[in-house]
Design a protein around this motif. Structure first.
Motif, PDB file in Angstrom:
ATOM      1  N   ASP A 175      45.094 101.218 -21.107  1.00  0.00           N
ATOM      2  CA  ASP A 175      44.305 101.532 -22.303  1.00  0.00           C
ATOM      3  C   ASP A 175      43.929 100.260 -23.072  1.00  0.00           C
ATOM      4  N   ASN A 231      43.536  97.260 -21.752  1.00  0.00           N
ATOM      5  CA  ASN A 231      42.519  96.564 -20.969  1.00  0.00           C
ATOM      6  C   ASN A 231      41.170  97.259 -21.068  1.00  0.00           C
ATOM      7  N   ALA A 232      41.172  98.575 -21.111  1.00  0.00           N
ATOM      8  CA  ALA A 232      39.917  99.305 -21.238  1.00  0.00           C
ATOM      9  C   ALA A 232      39.247  98.987 -22.570  1.00  0.00           C
ATOM     10  N   GLY A 251      36.440  96.902 -21.163  1.00  0.00           N
ATOM     11  CA  GLY A 251      35.572  98.008 -20.764  1.00  0.00           C
ATOM     12  C   GLY A 251      34.247  97.993 -21.501  1.00  0.00           C
ATOM     13  N   ARG A 252      33.202  98.341 -20.790  1.00  0.00           N
ATOM     14  CA  ARG A 252      31.885  98.445 -21.397  1.00  0.00           C
ATOM     15  C   ARG A 252      31.275  99.771 -20.987  1.00  0.00           C
ATOM     16  N   THR A 253      30.407 100.294 -21.823  1.00  0.00           N
ATOM     17  CA  THR A 253      29.757 101.548 -21.498  1.00  0.00           C
ATOM     18  C   THR A 253      28.666 101.301 -20.457  1.00  0.00           C
ATOM     19  N   LYS A 254      28.207 102.374 -19.862  1.00  0.00           N
ATOM     20  CA  LYS A 254      27.156 102.262 -18.858  1.00  0.00           C
ATOM     21  C   LYS A 254      25.888 101.685 -19.479  1.00  0.00           C
ATOM     22  N   LYS A 302      26.184  97.934 -19.765  1.00  0.00           N
ATOM     23  CA  LYS A 302      26.036  97.288 -18.460  1.00  0.00           C
ATOM     24  C   LYS A 302      24.563  97.255 -18.034  1.00  0.00           C
TER      25      LYS A 302
END
Length: 58
Positions: free
Chosen positions: A24, A26-27, A31-34, A37
């Motif tokens: 969690d 690391n996300a 993490g990035r949303t679509k 990206k």
């Protein structure tokens, strides 16, 4: 008298919780949303096209 505890199950459960917490973190950090990206890919493509347009032919 209390119920006997399987120490292997307790250890594995604790490990699962720790790994989930790390995942969690690391996300949230990486993490990035679509949409983000896709925006990044679009900007990168635009920069490549602009660079190619300014290339000199020999």
């Amino acid at each position: 008298m209390s119920k006997p505890v399987n120490l292997n199950q307790v250890r594995k459960a604790r490990t699962r919780v720790d790994r989930r917490a790390r995942a969690d973190e690391n996300a949230a950090k990486f993490g990035r949303t679509k949409a983000e990206k896709e925006l990044d890919a679009t900007r990168s493509q635009k920069a490549r096209e602009t660079l190619e347009q300014h290339r000199r032919d020999e």
